[in-house]
Design a protein around this motif. Structure first.
Motif, PDB file in Angstrom:
ATOM      1  N   ASP A 102      12.465  14.677 -19.246  1.00  0.00           N
ATOM      2  CA  ASP A 102      13.209  13.504 -18.794  1.00  0.00           C
ATOM      3  C   ASP A 102      12.212  12.413 -18.425  1.00  0.00           C
ATOM      4  N   VAL A 103      12.716  11.191 -18.344  1.00  0.00           N
ATOM      5  CA  VAL A 103      11.891  10.035 -18.022  1.00  0.00           C
ATOM      6  C   VAL A 103      12.460   9.360 -16.784  1.00  0.00           C
ATOM      7  N   GLY A 104      11.590   8.930 -15.873  1.00  0.00           N
ATOM      8  CA  GLY A 104      12.007   8.203 -14.682  1.00  0.00           C
ATOM      9  C   GLY A 104      11.397   6.811 -14.676  1.00  0.00           C
ATOM     10  N   ILE A 105      12.240   5.776 -14.577  1.00  0.00           N
ATOM     11  CA  ILE A 105      11.782   4.386 -14.594  1.00  0.00           C
ATOM     12  C   ILE A 105      12.249   3.679 -13.328  1.00  0.00           C
ATOM     13  N   ALA A 106      11.313   3.018 -12.647  1.00  0.00           N
ATOM     14  CA  ALA A 106      11.669   2.175 -11.503  1.00  0.00           C
ATOM     15  C   ALA A 106      11.999   0.780 -12.023  1.00  0.00           C
ATOM     16  N   PHE A 107      13.207   0.315 -11.729  1.00  0.00           N
ATOM     17  CA  PHE A 107      13.685  -0.949 -12.285  1.00  0.00           C
ATOM     18  C   PHE A 107      13.667  -2.020 -11.212  1.00  0.00           C
ATOM     19  N   TYR A 108      12.680  -2.900 -11.304  1.00  0.00           N
ATOM     20  CA  TYR A 108      12.611  -4.066 -10.420  1.00  0.00           C
ATOM     21  C   TYR A 108      12.581  -5.295 -11.332  1.00  0.00           C
ATOM     22  N   GLY A 109      13.779  -5.693 -11.767  1.00  0.00           N
ATOM     23  CA  GLY A 109      13.893  -6.809 -12.694  1.00  0.00           C
ATOM     24  C   GLY A 109      13.393  -6.467 -14.087  1.00  0.00           C
ATOM     25  N   LYS A 110      13.161  -7.512 -14.887  1.00  0.00           N
ATOM     26  CA  LYS A 110      12.598  -7.396 -16.241  1.00  0.00           C
ATOM     27  C   LYS A 110      13.496  -6.606 -17.211  1.00  0.00           C
ATOM     28  N   PRO A 111      14.756  -6.986 -17.356  1.00  0.00           N
ATOM     29  CA  PRO A 111      15.637  -6.235 -18.252  1.00  0.00           C
ATOM     30  C   PRO A 111      15.192  -6.228 -19.705  1.00  0.00           C
TER      31      PRO A 111
END
Length: 340
Positions: free
Chosen positions: A6-15
């Motif tokens: 699995d992959v974990g991504i922290a999303f702080y903007g930048k779609p």
């Protein structure tokens, strides 16, 4: 069937940069990927709250992408230091970057990464092969160290690099002397960390979060809430995210494998500063980076066509966020009256 991660991504903007990250990742490593966890920070840069819904909508009909969207209850930023609360408060702990995916995944390995990457080779396949054939104490694979800011790095004393960080073992006095000798960007914080007893690996040394694979079983054994080490995505008084975690698991006998990031991917390729972080405080830079990423998507993957879901979901989200702010402000006001 090939092993899956699995992959974990922290999303702080930048779609749009997130879309490029996922598209290029799947293009080169899709055969190894099951779910992609995206944790959208409770606060978003430049009020770009609609961004997460663009990502969800873009991949809505893509059979190769399985997204799990997580909305943290708290916005903790980089200054996480309350170890006791993290151990006992699940919603607070899972608001720490990458922690929700690390606690939730059912896979043996989780690959964590930034959301502004552009992959040009199969990094996950290489990491997975080396992780499964490596020694039992191998807890993570990725680029090692932040040598640009370490006094022992090649730009300063030139005593250490990602290939020899295990061999460069200074005493407390040696570590302090070399840190005091060079005006690195985070010199005082480094001195504080060393003074607190974390000498080797050096304060800037970490398994970098740009793209790294973590052994989930080992991680959970040693990291709170089951272990006693602070979460990977927290600062804990160190110089950066994961530096304290990296030091503490290393001291427990775990080891990391270095891979040169640039052999497989580029970080912040659409940002003219190449930092990926300056755009968080610079709206013009943020918008230019996003425009560059959108242009890349349309040139390489085809036109972008969002459905009505994006505006609808953003409207609902806006109502929820405003209601929550009203509750917070009302609570603060009433608390002030009580004190009077």
């Amino acid at each position: 069937m090939k092993p899956q991660v699995d992959v974990g991504i922290a999303f702080y903007g930048k779609p749009y940069q997130t879309i490029v990250t996922i598209k290029s990742l799947i293009q080169h490593s899709g055969q190894y990927i099951d779910k992609i966890y995206i944790s959208r920070e409770r606060r978003q840069p430049h009020n770009d709250y609609i961004g997460i819904f663009k990502v969800v909508d873009y991949f809505r009909n893509d059979p190769n992408v399985r997204l799990v969207i997580h909305y943290p209850y708290h916005h903790l930023g980089l200054g996480v230091i309350d170890l006791q609360r993290a151990k006992n408060d699940t919603s607070w702990r899972q608001s720490i970057m990458y922690q929700y995916a690390l606690e939730t995944t059912k896979k043996n390995y989780l690959c964590i990464m930034h959301n502004d990457m552009l992959f040009h080779d199969d990094m996950i396949g290489i990491m997975l092969q080396q992780m499964t054939t490596g020694p039992e104490n191998l807890i993570g694979i990725g680029s090692i160290g932040q040598c640009w800011s370490c006094p022992a790095g090649s730009d300063w004393a030139n005593k250490c690099n990602p290939h020899v960080y295990e061999d460069f073992v200074p005493t407390y006095q040696e570590a302090m002397e070399i840190t005091e000798a060079y005006a690195t960007p985070r010199q005082q914080i480094q001195k504080n960390v060393i003074s607190g007893g974390r000498v080797h690996i050096m304060p800037e040394c970490r398994l970098n979060e740009y793209c790294a694979m973590i052994n989930v079983k080992s991680y959970r054994r040693e990291t709170i809430p089951d272990g006693d080490i602070g979460c990977y995505g927290g600062n804990w008084g160190g110089v950066d995210n994961a530096t304290v975690w990296s030091h503490d698991v290393y001291q427990k006998g775990y080891r990391f494998k270095h891979l040169r990031l640039e052999d497989y991917t580029r970080h912040a390729p659409f940002d003219s500063t190449s930092s990926g972080t300056q755009a968080n405080d610079n709206r013009d830079l943020y918008l230019r980076s996003e425009a560059n990423a959108r242009e890349y998507i349309e040139n390489n993957y085809g036109p972008i066509k969002f459905s009505g879901y994006v505006q609808f979901a953003n409207s609902v989200d806006s109502i929820k966020r405003n209601a929550w702010l009203t509750i917070i402000h009302t609570y603060g006001y009433l608390k002030g009256l009580v004190k009077k």
